[in-house]
Design a protein around this motif. Sequence first.
Motif, PDB file in Angstrom:
ATOM      1  N   ARG A  14      13.259 -64.421  -4.876  1.00  0.00           N
ATOM      2  CA  ARG A  14      12.197 -63.865  -5.721  1.00  0.00           C
ATOM      3  C   ARG A  14      11.452 -64.944  -6.503  1.00  0.00           C
ATOM      4  N   SER A  15      11.925 -66.159  -6.417  1.00  0.00           N
ATOM      5  CA  SER A  15      11.283 -67.254  -7.131  1.00  0.00           C
ATOM      6  C   SER A  15       9.976 -67.648  -6.446  1.00  0.00           C
ATOM      7  N   GLY A  16       9.001 -67.971  -7.238  1.00  0.00           N
ATOM      8  CA  GLY A  16       7.725 -68.407  -6.677  1.00  0.00           C
ATOM      9  C   GLY A  16       7.806 -69.743  -5.966  1.00  0.00           C
ATOM     10  N   LEU A  17       8.849 -70.496  -6.239  1.00  0.00           N
ATOM     11  CA  LEU A  17       9.010 -71.806  -5.602  1.00  0.00           C
ATOM     12  C   LEU A  17       9.939 -71.750  -4.396  1.00  0.00           C
ATOM     13  N   ALA A  18      10.382 -70.554  -3.988  1.00  0.00           N
ATOM     14  CA  ALA A  18      11.310 -70.431  -2.861  1.00  0.00           C
ATOM     15  C   ALA A  18      10.631 -70.828  -1.556  1.00  0.00           C
ATOM     16  N   ARG A  19      11.316 -71.634  -0.771  1.00  0.00           N
ATOM     17  CA  ARG A  19      10.850 -72.033   0.554  1.00  0.00           C
ATOM     18  C   ARG A  19      12.043 -71.993   1.502  1.00  0.00           C
ATOM     19  N   SER A  20      11.822 -71.532   2.717  1.00  0.00           N
ATOM     20  CA  SER A  20      12.927 -71.440   3.680  1.00  0.00           C
ATOM     21  C   SER A  20      13.150 -72.782   4.367  1.00  0.00           C
ATOM     22  N   GLY A  21      14.430 -73.174   4.470  1.00  0.00           N
ATOM     23  CA  GLY A  21      14.773 -74.443   5.088  1.00  0.00           C
ATOM     24  C   GLY A  21      15.171 -74.287   6.542  1.00  0.00           C
ATOM     25  N   HIS A  22      15.428 -75.421   7.207  1.00  0.00           N
ATOM     26  CA  HIS A  22      15.842 -75.411   8.602  1.00  0.00           C
ATOM     27  C   HIS A  22      17.237 -74.787   8.743  1.00  0.00           C
ATOM     28  N   LEU A  23      17.473 -74.157   9.888  1.00  0.00           N
ATOM     29  CA  LEU A  23      18.763 -73.547  10.174  1.00  0.00           C
ATOM     30  C   LEU A  23      19.720 -74.546  10.809  1.00  0.00           C
ATOM     31  N   SER A  24      20.991 -74.399  10.486  1.00  0.00           N
ATOM     32  CA  SER A  24      22.047 -75.163  11.152  1.00  0.00           C
ATOM     33  C   SER A  24      22.312 -74.571  12.542  1.00  0.00           C
ATOM     34  N   HIS A  25      22.933 -75.356  13.408  1.00  0.00           N
ATOM     35  CA  HIS A  25      23.337 -74.819  14.714  1.00  0.00           C
ATOM     36  C   HIS A  25      24.358 -73.692  14.549  1.00  0.00           C
ATOM     37  N   LEU A  26      25.020 -73.636  13.380  1.00  0.00           N
ATOM     38  CA  LEU A  26      25.985 -72.570  13.120  1.00  0.00           C
ATOM     39  C   LEU A  26      25.314 -71.281  12.643  1.00  0.00           C
ATOM     40  N   GLU A  27      23.978 -71.304  12.533  1.00  0.00           N
ATOM     41  CA  GLU A  27      23.232 -70.108  12.122  1.00  0.00           C
ATOM     42  C   GLU A  27      22.415 -69.533  13.271  1.00  0.00           C
ATOM     43  N   ARG A  28      22.852 -69.803  14.492  1.00  0.00           N
ATOM     44  CA  ARG A  28      22.167 -69.240  15.653  1.00  0.00           C
ATOM     45  C   ARG A  28      22.033 -67.709  15.561  1.00  0.00           C
ATOM     46  N   PRO A  29      23.076 -66.976  15.131  1.00  0.00           N
ATOM     47  CA  PRO A  29      22.924 -65.517  15.031  1.00  0.00           C
ATOM     48  C   PRO A  29      21.792 -65.088  14.098  1.00  0.00           C
ATOM     49  N   ASN A  30      21.543 -65.851  13.026  1.00  0.00           N
ATOM     50  CA  ASN A  30      20.466 -65.517  12.107  1.00  0.00           C
ATOM     51  C   ASN A  30      19.107 -65.621  12.793  1.00  0.00           C
ATOM     52  N   TYR A  31      18.972 -66.633  13.628  1.00  0.00           N
ATOM     53  CA  TYR A  31      17.739 -66.805  14.405  1.00  0.00           C
ATOM     54  C   TYR A  31      17.526 -65.611  15.335  1.00  0.00           C
ATOM     55  N   ASP A  32      18.579 -65.188  16.003  1.00  0.00           N
ATOM     56  CA  ASP A  32      18.464 -64.055  16.922  1.00  0.00           C
ATOM     57  C   ASP A  32      18.174 -62.754  16.167  1.00  0.00           C
ATOM     58  N   PHE A  33      18.718 -62.614  14.983  1.00  0.00           N
ATOM     59  CA  PHE A  33      18.451 -61.437  14.146  1.00  0.00           C
ATOM     60  C   PHE A  33      16.972 -61.372  13.779  1.00  0.00           C
ATOM     61  N   ALA A  34      16.391 -62.494  13.422  1.00  0.00           N
ATOM     62  CA  ALA A  34      14.966 -62.540  13.101  1.00  0.00           C
ATOM     63  C   ALA A  34      14.126 -62.136  14.305  1.00  0.00           C
ATOM     64  N   GLN A  35      14.534 -62.594  15.498  1.00  0.00           N
ATOM     65  CA  GLN A  35      13.818 -62.213  16.717  1.00  0.00           C
ATOM     66  C   GLN A  35      13.878 -60.701  16.938  1.00  0.00           C
ATOM     67  N   TYR A  36      15.050 -60.106  16.710  1.00  0.00           N
ATOM     68  CA  TYR A  36      15.205 -58.656  16.838  1.00  0.00           C
ATOM     69  C   TYR A  36      14.278 -57.923  15.867  1.00  0.00           C
ATOM     70  N   LEU A  37      14.290 -58.346  14.595  1.00  0.00           N
ATOM     71  CA  LEU A  37      13.474 -57.677  13.588  1.00  0.00           C
ATOM     72  C   LEU A  37      11.995 -57.700  13.972  1.00  0.00           C
ATOM     73  N   TYR A  38      11.516 -58.861  14.371  1.00  0.00           N
ATOM     74  CA  TYR A  38      10.093 -58.961  14.703  1.00  0.00           C
ATOM     75  C   TYR A  38       9.758 -58.108  15.935  1.00  0.00           C
ATOM     76  N   ALA A  39      10.647 -58.113  16.931  1.00  0.00           N
ATOM     77  CA  ALA A  39      10.383 -57.322  18.137  1.00  0.00           C
ATOM     78  C   ALA A  39      10.265 -55.841  17.794  1.00  0.00           C
ATOM     79  N   LYS A  40      11.072 -55.368  16.858  1.00  0.00           N
ATOM     80  CA  LYS A  40      11.027 -53.959  16.461  1.00  0.00           C
ATOM     81  C   LYS A  40       9.791 -53.645  15.622  1.00  0.00           C
ATOM     82  N   LEU A  41       9.441 -54.542  14.723  1.00  0.00           N
ATOM     83  CA  LEU A  41       8.415 -54.220  13.731  1.00  0.00           C
ATOM     84  C   LEU A  41       7.000 -54.509  14.215  1.00  0.00           C
ATOM     85  N   LYS A  42       6.837 -55.303  15.239  1.00  0.00           N
ATOM     86  CA  LYS A  42       5.482 -55.591  15.724  1.00  0.00           C
ATOM     87  C   LYS A  42       4.917 -54.433  16.554  1.00  0.00           C
ATOM     88  N   GLN A  43       5.783 -53.493  16.931  1.00  0.00           N
ATOM     89  CA  GLN A  43       5.346 -52.389  17.801  1.00  0.00           C
ATOM     90  C   GLN A  43       4.395 -51.453  17.079  1.00  0.00           C
TER      91      GLN A  43
END
Length: 377
Positions: A348-377
């Motif tokens: 919620r901070s105005g200075l928040a910025r998203s950083g790069h993902l670790s190789h151990l966060e592969r599931p998070n990347y796939d989750f984002a892909q799922y969300l976008y695929a559902k919501l762009k329809q």
Amino acid sequence: MANDLRSDALAELAANVAEPFERAHAMPPSVYTSQAFMEQEIDGIFAKDWYCVGRADALADPGDYVTATLAGQPVVVLRDRDGGLRGLSNVCLHRMSTMLEGRGHARTLTCPYHGWTYNLDGSLRGAPAMNLNEGFCKESYRLPAVRCEEWLGWVMITLNPDAPPVAEQLHDVEALVAGYDMTNYSESFYEEHLWDTNWKVLAENFMESYHLPVCHAGTIGGLSKLEEMVCPPGLPAFNYHTILKDDTLRIAMAHPGNDRLEGEMRRTTFLLAIYPSLLITLTPGYFWYLSLHPVEPGKVHIRFGGGMSDDYKGDADAQQNFIDLKTLLDKVNVEDRGCTEKVYAGLRSGLARSGHLSHLERPNYDFAQYLYAKLKQ
């Protein structure tokens, strides 16, 4: 204004998921904090996908029930007189009060407002003082049905009449963990909680074990070896990663009588993230789970349960082992709550910025892909 906010968040998510995993960033803050974006998630995901309300063995007898609010619709799931699982609207057909609450046992569904009473099949059983209304016909009243399916012991509901069957969507999960025989795990505890964080923050927290050594330094962090975590690419309906357990907790290992698992699989824990929000930690001996539903951008409703494989039901010390484990899980939950609520405060901070993902966060990347695929329809 709401549509503009939604479009901005979705456009930011589109740019985010366009990056290859090797260069990927965490999702942008707007997808967690926007009220309009959460409303799109309710309409585009929770009103259309399958949602888990718990385990079938917790609804063992006719009249056992559990309630939920799915995408704004109050629902009750119960064991009917014929022994089947049935989903029904939990809204009286008279003046539209909700009826049952929480989880429990009831012989009928009775409205707390005017006492209209329904049978376990949804038919109207009785309605006081309706004899002078010439248009009233008791037989014409029946609570609307809600699709309900049991899959490997999980009770799933959906408001979408066109959603593919659960078993069809999740056949890859079933094949992946076939040796665990997930149907035959019995629930020992069930709780409901409300945390002050976004539902996706908590889902992503489950999807990666990268945070274990730090967030859980007071409990399980010292047992977590980052080099033993395996995070393969996800599939359309779920993602997963695995970690290896040692025999310091006996019920995390395959029971000696389990001849279904071999080699390292006998000590492998699967962390299954079944979209949109069923999160299962599955070991050869025990399981625990979270089922999430957004309430506000900064509030998530949590169903939290767990139990043991029936492989252990004859072992004298297994139940005490699980009681000890539940004590540990409660401490881990306190740590997770602290971490995930801090993440939402930061988002919620105005200075928040998203950083790069670790190789151990592969599931998070796939989750984002799922969300976008559902919501762009």
